[in-house]
Write a protein that holds these residues in place. Structure first.
Motif, PDB file in Angstrom:
ATOM      1  N   GLY A 114      -0.561  -5.202  -3.524  1.00  0.00           N
ATOM      2  CA  GLY A 114       0.421  -4.272  -2.976  1.00  0.00           C
ATOM      3  C   GLY A 114       0.111  -2.815  -3.278  1.00  0.00           C
ATOM      4  N   GLN A 115      -0.818  -2.571  -4.187  1.00  0.00           N
ATOM      5  CA  GLN A 115      -1.194  -1.204  -4.536  1.00  0.00           C
ATOM      6  C   GLN A 115      -2.286  -0.635  -3.637  1.00  0.00           C
ATOM      7  OE1 GLN A 115      -2.281  -1.482  -8.649  1.00  0.00           O
ATOM      8  NE2 GLN A 115      -0.216  -2.041  -9.290  1.00  0.00           N
ATOM      9  N   ILE A 116      -2.796  -1.460  -2.733  1.00  0.00           N
ATOM     10  CA  ILE A 116      -3.829  -0.975  -1.802  1.00  0.00           C
ATOM     11  C   ILE A 116      -3.116  -0.293  -0.641  1.00  0.00           C
ATOM     12  CG2 ILE A 116      -5.778  -1.605  -0.348  1.00  0.00           C
ATOM     13  CD1 ILE A 116      -6.113  -4.135  -2.035  1.00  0.00           C
ATOM     14  N   SER A 117      -3.196   1.026  -0.607  1.00  0.00           N
ATOM     15  CA  SER A 117      -2.438   1.798   0.392  1.00  0.00           C
ATOM     16  C   SER A 117      -2.932   1.580   1.821  1.00  0.00           C
ATOM     17  CB  SER A 117      -2.474   3.281   0.050  1.00  0.00           C
ATOM     18  OG  SER A 117      -3.806   3.757   0.082  1.00  0.00           O
ATOM     19  N   THR A 118      -4.172   1.172   1.989  1.00  0.00           N
ATOM     20  CA  THR A 118      -4.739   0.976   3.326  1.00  0.00           C
ATOM     21  C   THR A 118      -4.430  -0.400   3.902  1.00  0.00           C
ATOM     22  OG1 THR A 118      -6.813   0.229   2.345  1.00  0.00           O
ATOM     23  CG2 THR A 118      -6.656   2.579   2.920  1.00  0.00           C
ATOM     24  N   LEU A 119      -3.957  -1.332   3.078  1.00  0.00           N
ATOM     25  CA  LEU A 119      -3.761  -2.715   3.502  1.00  0.00           C
ATOM     26  C   LEU A 119      -2.666  -2.816   4.558  1.00  0.00           C
ATOM     27  CD1 LEU A 119      -4.933  -5.496   2.910  1.00  0.00           C
ATOM     28  CD2 LEU A 119      -3.178  -5.786   1.168  1.00  0.00           C
ATOM     29  N   LYS A 120      -3.037  -3.356   5.715  1.00  0.00           N
ATOM     30  CA  LYS A 120      -2.112  -3.489   6.840  1.00  0.00           C
ATOM     31  C   LYS A 120      -1.619  -4.920   7.011  1.00  0.00           C
ATOM     32  CE  LYS A 120      -4.150   0.292   9.438  1.00  0.00           C
ATOM     33  NZ  LYS A 120      -4.782   0.717  10.677  1.00  0.00           N
ATOM     34  N   ARG A 121      -2.469  -5.911   6.722  1.00  0.00           N
ATOM     35  CA  ARG A 121      -2.073  -7.287   6.970  1.00  0.00           C
ATOM     36  C   ARG A 121      -2.772  -8.239   6.002  1.00  0.00           C
ATOM     37  NH1 ARG A 121      -2.118  -9.336  12.914  1.00  0.00           N
ATOM     38  NH2 ARG A 121      -0.147  -8.249  12.811  1.00  0.00           N
TER      39      ARG A 121
END
Length: 128
Positions: A114-121
């Motif tokens: 959840g800390q990966i700001s780029t993660l979309k899906r």
């Protein structure tokens, strides 16, 4: 059953050298995109490749995948992977898509993802 399990994880190696073509524009072994600097951006090792051949990956997801710092897409769907999702994947600060559906993975999603700001899906089906 990961073919050449550490080829793209070795230091000082052009990680795109193991492509079938010489132009670095099509995939081999599920690496479908490299950026101009030679970093792997996308790995797609879902059960069937473009030629209809099965990868049938077994075992655990190697935590060493976190060394692919420019990785944006990781698709390991429809294989026979077991164990848990490595928390080290949260080190992939450019990751946008993580597909792990139809495996035998268990446990919870690492909260650090959840800390990966780029993660979309994230698409996964965890057994427990």
């Amino acid at each position: 059953n990961w073919l050449y399990p550490d080829v793209f994880l070795k230091a000082n190696v052009d990680v795109c050298f193991w492509r079938q073509d010489t132009e670095k524009s099509s995939s081999l072994m599920g690496v479908t995109s490299c950026n101009p600097d030679g970093f792997i951006r996308r790995i797609e090792l879902f059960n069937y490749d473009n030629n209809g051949e099965s990868f049938n990956l077994t075992g655990i997801i190697p935590h060493e995948l976190a060394q692919l710092k420019q990785l944006e897409t990781l698709d390991l769907s429809e294989n026979e992977l077991i164990g848990t999702i490595p928390r080290e994947l949260s080190q992939l600060r450019h990751l946008k898509f993580l597909f792990l559906r139809k495996n035998a993975l268990g446990g919870a999603l690492p909260s650090s993802l959840g800390q990966i700001s780029t993660l979309k899906r994230i698409v996964s089906q965890l057994l427990y």
